[in-house]
Design a protein around this motif. Sequence first.
Motif: not given
Length: 68
Positions: A2-4, A34-38, A40-49, A62-68
């Motif tokens: 999943t991409k978060h 993406d530093l200018p937009k602040k 970070v997209w993380i692709e992982s099977d690890k838990d969001v927390q 840090v703010k979680y925006n959801g999956t993409k």
Amino acid sequence: MTKHEFEVAMTCEGCSGAVTRILNKLGDVKFEIDLPKKLVWIESDKDVQVLEEALRKCGKEVKYNGTK
């Protein structure tokens, strides 16, 4: 995998470098920063927390925006 999407209060290359070091320690994650937009997209099977706690270790807001 999943991409978060996370919003991380990064202001410079040092900030993005800290995020890179922390995420590399997690292992088994792919990520883009993406530093200018602040963003970070993380692709992982690890838990969001787990991912969010790891990002918080760099001392930035840090703010979680959801999956993409």
